[in-house]
Design a protein around this motif. Sequence first.
Motif, PDB file in Angstrom:
ATOM      1  N   ILE A 269       0.840  -0.744  -0.335  1.00  0.00           N
ATOM      2  CA  ILE A 269       0.062  -0.188   0.557  1.00  0.00           C
ATOM      3  C   ILE A 269       1.393   1.556  -0.402  1.00  0.00           C
ATOM      4  O   ILE A 269       0.376   2.532  -0.887  1.00  0.00           O
ATOM      5  N   ARG A 270       2.324   0.887   0.484  1.00  0.00           N
ATOM      6  CA  ARG A 270       2.931   2.239   0.862  1.00  0.00           C
ATOM      7  C   ARG A 270       2.940   2.501  -0.133  1.00  0.00           C
ATOM      8  O   ARG A 270       3.426   4.017  -0.972  1.00  0.00           O
ATOM      9  N   PRO A 271       3.871   2.450  -1.246  1.00  0.00           N
ATOM     10  CA  PRO A 271       4.451   2.247  -2.531  1.00  0.00           C
ATOM     11  C   PRO A 271       2.956   3.442  -3.608  1.00  0.00           C
ATOM     12  O   PRO A 271       3.141   4.307  -4.450  1.00  0.00           O
ATOM     13  N   PHE A 272       1.690   2.809  -3.550  1.00  0.00           N
ATOM     14  CA  PHE A 272       1.035   3.329  -4.112  1.00  0.00           C
ATOM     15  C   PHE A 272       0.320   4.198  -4.232  1.00  0.00           C
ATOM     16  O   PHE A 272       0.493   5.280  -4.641  1.00  0.00           O
ATOM     17  N   LEU A 273       0.246   4.810  -2.779  1.00  0.00           N
ATOM     18  CA  LEU A 273      -0.189   6.031  -1.610  1.00  0.00           C
ATOM     19  C   LEU A 273       0.954   7.025  -1.951  1.00  0.00           C
ATOM     20  O   LEU A 273       1.006   8.146  -2.104  1.00  0.00           O
ATOM     21  N   ALA A 274       2.476   6.441  -2.072  1.00  0.00           N
ATOM     22  CA  ALA A 274       2.973   7.472  -2.150  1.00  0.00           C
ATOM     23  C   ALA A 274       3.290   7.884  -3.720  1.00  0.00           C
ATOM     24  O   ALA A 274       3.830   9.086  -3.963  1.00  0.00           O
ATOM     25  N   LEU A 275       2.815   7.146  -4.655  1.00  0.00           N
ATOM     26  CA  LEU A 275       2.917   7.354  -6.128  1.00  0.00           C
ATOM     27  C   LEU A 275       1.462   8.009  -6.489  1.00  0.00           C
ATOM     28  O   LEU A 275       1.485   7.993  -7.889  1.00  0.00           O
ATOM     29  N   LYS A 276       0.861   8.233  -5.852  1.00  0.00           N
ATOM     30  CA  LYS A 276      -0.875   8.257  -6.190  1.00  0.00           C
ATOM     31  C   LYS A 276      -0.399   9.789  -7.042  1.00  0.00           C
ATOM     32  O   LYS A 276      -1.565   9.046  -8.155  1.00  0.00           O
ATOM     33  N   ASP A 277      -0.348  11.019  -6.562  1.00  0.00           N
ATOM     34  CA  ASP A 277      -0.265  11.825  -7.501  1.00  0.00           C
ATOM     35  C   ASP A 277       0.655  11.665  -9.124  1.00  0.00           C
ATOM     36  O   ASP A 277      -0.587  12.423 -10.175  1.00  0.00           O
ATOM     37  N   THR A 278       1.480  11.151  -8.975  1.00  0.00           N
ATOM     38  CA  THR A 278       2.433  10.752 -10.037  1.00  0.00           C
ATOM     39  C   THR A 278       0.953   9.144 -10.895  1.00  0.00           C
ATOM     40  O   THR A 278       1.918  10.353 -11.803  1.00  0.00           O
ATOM     41  N   ILE A 279       0.270   9.159 -10.315  1.00  0.00           N
ATOM     42  CA  ILE A 279      -0.204   8.092 -11.479  1.00  0.00           C
ATOM     43  C   ILE A 279      -1.456   9.031 -11.584  1.00  0.00           C
ATOM     44  O   ILE A 279      -1.855   8.361 -13.459  1.00  0.00           O
ATOM     45  N   VAL A 280      -1.340  10.040 -11.015  1.00  0.00           N
ATOM     46  CA  VAL A 280      -3.109  10.462 -11.300  1.00  0.00           C
ATOM     47  C   VAL A 280      -2.657  11.075 -12.875  1.00  0.00           C
ATOM     48  O   VAL A 280      -2.863  11.799 -13.632  1.00  0.00           O
ATOM     49  N   MET A 281      -1.620  11.666 -12.907  1.00  0.00           N
ATOM     50  CA  MET A 281      -1.172  12.929 -13.628  1.00  0.00           C
ATOM     51  C   MET A 281      -0.592  12.136 -14.623  1.00  0.00           C
ATOM     52  O   MET A 281      -0.544  12.192 -15.930  1.00  0.00           O
ATOM     53  N   ALA A 282       0.177  10.980 -14.591  1.00  0.00           N
ATOM     54  CA  ALA A 282       0.621  10.244 -15.863  1.00  0.00           C
ATOM     55  C   ALA A 282      -0.665   9.496 -16.923  1.00  0.00           C
ATOM     56  O   ALA A 282      -0.567   9.913 -17.872  1.00  0.00           O
ATOM     57  N   LEU A 283      -2.124   9.596 -16.486  1.00  0.00           N
ATOM     58  CA  LEU A 283      -3.067   9.254 -16.970  1.00  0.00           C
ATOM     59  C   LEU A 283      -4.118  10.427 -17.160  1.00  0.00           C
ATOM     60  O   LEU A 283      -4.596  10.824 -18.439  1.00  0.00           O
ATOM     61  N   GLY A 284      -3.869  11.797 -16.398  1.00  0.00           N
ATOM     62  CA  GLY A 284      -4.244  12.722 -17.102  1.00  0.00           C
ATOM     63  C   GLY A 284      -3.333  13.613 -18.392  1.00  0.00           C
ATOM     64  O   GLY A 284      -4.452  13.746 -19.257  1.00  0.00           O
ATOM     65  N   THR A 285      -2.175  13.880 -17.670  1.00  0.00           N
ATOM     66  CA  THR A 285      -1.653  14.262 -18.386  1.00  0.00           C
ATOM     67  C   THR A 285      -1.083  13.543 -20.358  1.00  0.00           C
ATOM     68  O   THR A 285      -1.224  14.245 -21.383  1.00  0.00           O
ATOM     69  N   GLY A 286      -0.588  12.005 -19.480  1.00  0.00           N
ATOM     70  CA  GLY A 286      -0.240  11.091 -20.593  1.00  0.00           C
ATOM     71  C   GLY A 286       0.992  11.884 -21.307  1.00  0.00           C
ATOM     72  O   GLY A 286       1.581  11.271 -22.528  1.00  0.00           O
ATOM     73  N   ASN A 287       2.184  11.656 -20.734  1.00  0.00           N
ATOM     74  CA  ASN A 287       3.500  13.097 -20.672  1.00  0.00           C
ATOM     75  C   ASN A 287       3.637  11.800 -19.493  1.00  0.00           C
ATOM     76  O   ASN A 287       3.696  12.302 -18.587  1.00  0.00           O
TER      77      ASN A 287
END
Length: 436
Positions: A269-287
């Motif tokens: 869980i900890r890596p997933f929560l740490a990378l939450k903003d990064t995951i959203v950014m990846a899916l949202g920007t596609g860059n």
Amino acid sequence: MNALLINNISKILRSGWTVLIAVSIGIYIGLYKHEYVEYVAPIGHIYLDILKMCILPILVTAISVSIARLMQSEGDNTYITRMLTVFAISVVVSGSLGAALGLISQPGSGYDDATLASLGSIIRESGAPDLEISAYEPFIAQEKQSFVKTFIANLIPANIFSALTSGSSLKVLFFAILFGSAIGSLNKDSSHALLSSLESVYLAFAKMVKWLMIFLPFGLLGLIAHDVSQVGINVLMAMMKFVPIALLGFLLLFILSSLIMWQRTGSLIRPFLALKDTIVMALGTGNALACLPSTLSAMHEKLGYDKKTVDLLVPLTFTICRTGPTLYFALATLFVAQLYKVDLGLSGLITVIMGSIFAGLATAGASGVILLSMLSLVLAPLNLPVEAVLVLFIVIDPIIGPFRVLTIVHTACAIITLIMPKQVPPLKYGPPIPVE
């Protein structure tokens, strides 16, 4: 009072619920309210442009400073061999997985005449050759294109300022590595001022990105509304076999990288929560490069890895370990070969995997049509048509692209945990404890 109000507004805008609401509104506008797309899409594009404006300075300064300090450090460089080994294994696994999925699922075979006609109509509307006809005709062998030559052409910048202007991140990376190595070869007294200046530039742009993250919901709304509006139901129906298989491939890599981080950090869980903003950014920007600042922050501040090493490994991994495009190119090549009923054989499959690795590496910093055009580096040596099918991949890319970027980013983080010392989670607070 004003500072407190601004802080509360910032927290609301950065909330996961706010981001989810913005994404939902963007999907709704893209599907049902096309008349509003022209108003919200520019907001997303402006947001992405501002974000991309900060990326290359961060790339140059982070890589140059990290390599210079790595060369000047008196400790042993134990990460170098492990880094090269993990990098090589990751792209080979990605290409092999893409080829295996293509062989098992056969996404390009079994189409009836009606579906081929639908695919052909999509291509005719784009002005490309008619797939409905060419799918039944033999190929005229074309001169083979060297993907090695093309890769080298995309690697060495004739003019670094031109490379910075055009956003050619692979060329910028090559320059940053050489520049950092040159700084590292100087004595510490001569290089101290320059390294301090470069680090200040890095911190300034990172601060700009942190401010920009406050407005992420508005940027995502515009970007998602535009992308969703570009995908037609006819294209999805015609490519209904390929799209879910490609998404399955990305999901498998995501699961594999999650398991790796679980094993290396002691927590799922900890890596997933740490990378939450990064995951959203990846899916949202596609860059992928747009995710660079948030990934640097997550790996150092939230997962506790050494900042100097993270600043070196994250940009390098994003640029070199192109796992998402590598898997996608291998699968797409098998799709085209099956669509045209071409038996590749063992040597052909090896060419697919190796060509996908080089083509994926050549996509560093590219997106959209430019990224997809690198598919020609794999198709051309196999004498498979490029122009006749490229448009098919272009029209479904608004769906595929964000998940391909997420794969690049997430697997890069897993790769870094493999390179860095294994850790155990803290008892309650504080950074993880190295155990290697």
